[in-house]
Design a protein around this motif. Structure first.
Motif, PDB file in Angstrom:
ATOM      1  N   MET A   1       0.831  -1.040  -0.013  1.00  0.00           N
ATOM      2  CA  MET A   1      -0.412  -0.114   0.179  1.00  0.00           C
ATOM      3  C   MET A   1       1.044   1.192  -0.036  1.00  0.00           C
ATOM      4  O   MET A   1       1.786   1.154   0.953  1.00  0.00           O
ATOM      5  CB  MET A   1      -0.851  -0.531   1.122  1.00  0.00           C
ATOM      6  CG  MET A   1      -1.732   0.915   1.015  1.00  0.00           C
ATOM      7  SD  MET A   1      -2.904   1.432   2.492  1.00  0.00           S
ATOM      8  CE  MET A   1      -4.360  -0.598   2.448  1.00  0.00           C
ATOM      9  N   VAL A   2       0.980   2.352  -0.846  1.00  0.00           N
ATOM     10  CA  VAL A   2       1.180   3.294  -0.851  1.00  0.00           C
ATOM     11  C   VAL A   2       0.392   4.195   0.014  1.00  0.00           C
ATOM     12  O   VAL A   2      -0.711   5.239   0.225  1.00  0.00           O
ATOM     13  CB  VAL A   2       1.331   4.031  -2.236  1.00  0.00           C
ATOM     14  CG1 VAL A   2       2.037   5.626  -2.477  1.00  0.00           C
ATOM     15  CG2 VAL A   2       1.597   2.859  -3.213  1.00  0.00           C
ATOM     16  N   TYR A   3       1.462   5.272   0.645  1.00  0.00           N
ATOM     17  CA  TYR A   3       0.999   6.412   1.720  1.00  0.00           C
ATOM     18  C   TYR A   3       1.456   7.654   1.982  1.00  0.00           C
ATOM     19  O   TYR A   3       2.282   7.460   1.294  1.00  0.00           O
ATOM     20  CB  TYR A   3       1.915   5.268   3.522  1.00  0.00           C
ATOM     21  CG  TYR A   3       1.286   4.668   4.007  1.00  0.00           C
ATOM     22  CD1 TYR A   3      -0.175   4.076   4.144  1.00  0.00           C
ATOM     23  CD2 TYR A   3       1.886   2.967   4.054  1.00  0.00           C
ATOM     24  CE1 TYR A   3      -1.092   2.644   4.631  1.00  0.00           C
ATOM     25  CE2 TYR A   3       1.311   2.311   4.301  1.00  0.00           C
ATOM     26  CZ  TYR A   3       0.173   2.191   4.831  1.00  0.00           C
ATOM     27  OH  TYR A   3      -0.220   0.973   5.218  1.00  0.00           O
ATOM     28  N   GLU A   4       0.756   7.967   1.963  1.00  0.00           N
ATOM     29  CA  GLU A   4       0.460  10.128   1.701  1.00  0.00           C
ATOM     30  C   GLU A   4       1.708  10.610   2.614  1.00  0.00           C
ATOM     31  O   GLU A   4       1.033  10.001   3.696  1.00  0.00           O
ATOM     32  CB  GLU A   4      -0.768  10.789   2.146  1.00  0.00           C
ATOM     33  CG  GLU A   4      -1.056  12.357   1.870  1.00  0.00           C
ATOM     34  CD  GLU A   4      -1.887  12.744   2.661  1.00  0.00           C
ATOM     35  OE1 GLU A   4      -1.886  13.762   2.115  1.00  0.00           O
ATOM     36  OE2 GLU A   4      -3.322  12.013   3.048  1.00  0.00           O
ATOM     37  N   GLU A  16      -0.933   7.422   9.534  1.00  0.00           N
ATOM     38  CA  GLU A  16      -2.544   6.450   9.596  1.00  0.00           C
ATOM     39  C   GLU A  16      -3.077   6.125  10.383  1.00  0.00           C
ATOM     40  O   GLU A  16      -2.162   5.498  11.657  1.00  0.00           O
ATOM     41  CB  GLU A  16      -1.773   5.421   9.024  1.00  0.00           C
ATOM     42  CG  GLU A  16      -1.075   5.367   7.495  1.00  0.00           C
ATOM     43  CD  GLU A  16      -2.560   6.159   6.250  1.00  0.00           C
ATOM     44  OE1 GLU A  16      -3.670   5.617   6.177  1.00  0.00           O
ATOM     45  OE2 GLU A  16      -2.129   6.668   5.768  1.00  0.00           O
ATOM     46  N   SER A  33       9.500   1.264   3.483  1.00  0.00           N
ATOM     47  CA  SER A  33       9.168  -0.455   3.525  1.00  0.00           C
ATOM     48  C   SER A  33       9.390  -1.019   3.822  1.00  0.00           C
ATOM     49  O   SER A  33       8.299  -1.936   4.567  1.00  0.00           O
ATOM     50  CB  SER A  33       9.504  -0.370   2.083  1.00  0.00           C
ATOM     51  OG  SER A  33      10.941  -0.239   1.901  1.00  0.00           O
ATOM     52  N   GLY A  36       6.115  -1.120   6.244  1.00  0.00           N
ATOM     53  CA  GLY A  36       4.967  -1.609   5.893  1.00  0.00           C
ATOM     54  C   GLY A  36       4.132  -2.603   6.841  1.00  0.00           C
ATOM     55  O   GLY A  36       2.573  -1.996   6.429  1.00  0.00           O
ATOM     56  N   ASP A  40       0.021  -1.476   8.781  1.00  0.00           N
ATOM     57  CA  ASP A  40      -1.059  -1.914   7.751  1.00  0.00           C
ATOM     58  C   ASP A  40      -1.578  -2.214   9.291  1.00  0.00           C
ATOM     59  O   ASP A  40      -2.846  -2.407   8.421  1.00  0.00           O
ATOM     60  CB  ASP A  40      -0.372  -3.493   6.485  1.00  0.00           C
ATOM     61  CG  ASP A  40      -0.240  -2.071   5.271  1.00  0.00           C
ATOM     62  OD1 ASP A  40      -0.229  -0.940   4.888  1.00  0.00           O
ATOM     63  OD2 ASP A  40       0.424  -3.688   3.833  1.00  0.00           O
ATOM     64  N   ARG A  43      -2.797   0.003  11.901  1.00  0.00           N
ATOM     65  CA  ARG A  43      -3.391   0.847  11.622  1.00  0.00           C
ATOM     66  C   ARG A  43      -4.651   1.404  12.548  1.00  0.00           C
ATOM     67  O   ARG A  43      -5.908   1.605  12.382  1.00  0.00           O
ATOM     68  CB  ARG A  43      -4.124   1.891  10.315  1.00  0.00           C
ATOM     69  CG  ARG A  43      -3.186   0.968   9.422  1.00  0.00           C
ATOM     70  CD  ARG A  43      -3.373   1.069   7.701  1.00  0.00           C
ATOM     71  NE  ARG A  43      -3.738   0.114   6.682  1.00  0.00           N
ATOM     72  CZ  ARG A  43      -4.901   0.246   5.738  1.00  0.00           C
ATOM     73  NH1 ARG A  43      -5.736   1.470   6.363  1.00  0.00           N
ATOM     74  NH2 ARG A  43      -5.708  -0.564   5.637  1.00  0.00           N
ATOM     75  N   HIS A  44      -5.162  -0.348  12.632  1.00  0.00           N
ATOM     76  CA  HIS A  44      -6.655  -0.575  12.562  1.00  0.00           C
ATOM     77  C   HIS A  44      -6.640  -0.957  14.150  1.00  0.00           C
ATOM     78  O   HIS A  44      -7.968  -0.221  14.785  1.00  0.00           O
ATOM     79  CB  HIS A  44      -6.979  -1.836  12.329  1.00  0.00           C
ATOM     80  CG  HIS A  44      -6.920  -2.167  10.475  1.00  0.00           C
ATOM     81  ND1 HIS A  44      -7.682  -1.484  10.453  1.00  0.00           N
ATOM     82  CD2 HIS A  44      -6.054  -2.996  10.097  1.00  0.00           C
ATOM     83  CE1 HIS A  44      -7.417  -2.264   8.797  1.00  0.00           C
ATOM     84  NE2 HIS A  44      -6.322  -2.442   9.036  1.00  0.00           N
TER      85      HIS A  44
END
Length: 255
Positions: A1-4, A16, A33, A36, A40, A43-44
């Motif tokens: 996934m690419v993050y801003e 995130e 990276s 990553g 991923d 962030r939840h």
């Protein structure tokens, strides 16, 4: 996934998710990276924050572990984060330790170190970095991992690009020397917050005995090893790493 990549003043960072901030500090050749799998997953559960450390942008007098720790302090202050969970890999761990020792009043709830410098680390060798020698850089990058296939062409290219820039090479050497000089030793007994140590059993840069020494020196710490894993466990074994980190953070949530 690419993050801003977000910007606030002089700071660039990824942010995130929501919840207590989990601030990730990368190492000398760190890239987004590297984190990553962590971003991923967490962030939840947390606000996952990755400040991009200005390894090549500080003036030469501030190009040091202390200079980067000062930058992290200003970043956390500017963003107004509280109840921070700080996590650092390699040089990032060292920066986190110096930040905590200089700012014991900071709103830091926990610390996680993985393959951290600060006590002992094997360098890239006396001749490092060899400018223009791609094969040499590839082999050195492979040594970071238990599985050499982790040193993808993209990762080796990133390291190679740094080592072909004369000014960046000077900054890398300056930071590496600063890390070796800034040995923490007995100071670590002043770190009182809950500390998680996650080490690769096959780490040749900061070998397992370094993790054991951190465990002896940091009072409120626990140590976990991951087998068939080198210097960057969160990158090489993200699932095992997350299974260790998640319960550690969960038990601190309502404290």
């Amino acid at each position: 996934m690419v993050y801003e990549i977000k910007t606030q003043g002089k700071f660039k960072f990824i942010e995130e998710g929501e919840g207590e901030p989990l601030v990730l500090l990368h190492g000398l050749f760190g890239a987004m990276s590297n984190f990553g799998g962590l971003i991923d997953y967490f962030r939840h559960y947390n606000k996952v924050v990755v400040p991009i450390l200005p390894l090549f942008d500080l003036n030469i007098l501030d190009t040091s572990v202390s200079g980067l720790a000062k930058y992290v302090h200003k970043f956390i202050e500017t963003m107004g984060y509280t109840n921070v969970h700080l996590l650092g890999n390699s040089l990032g761990g060292h920066v986190g330790l110096v930040y905590l020792l200089k700012h014991p009043e900071a709103h830091t709830k926990s610390l996680t170190l993985t393959g951290s410098s600060g006590l002992f680390e094997n360098g890239m060798g006396e001749t490092y970095p060899k400018r223009g020698d791609y094969e040499y850089i590839r082999k050195k990058t492979e040594l970071t991992f238990y599985d050499p296939a982790m040193a993808t062409k993209e990762l080796v290219d990133e390291v190679f690009d740094i080592t072909t820039n004369r000014l960046k090479v000077i900054k890398i050497i300056t930071l590496a020397k600063s890390a070796i000089r800034h040995n923490l030793g007995e100071e670590l007994r002043d770190i009182k917050i809950p500390t998680l140590l996650v080490w690769g059993l096959n780490d040749t840069v900061t070998p397992p005995m370094v993790g054991e020494e951190f465990k002896k020196l940091i009072p409120n710490s626990e140590l976990h090893f991951i087998d068939k894993c080198g210097h960057a466990p969160m990158m090489e074994r993200p699932d095992e790493f997350n299974k260790i980190l998640h319960p550690f953070l969960e038990k601190l949530k309502n404290q």
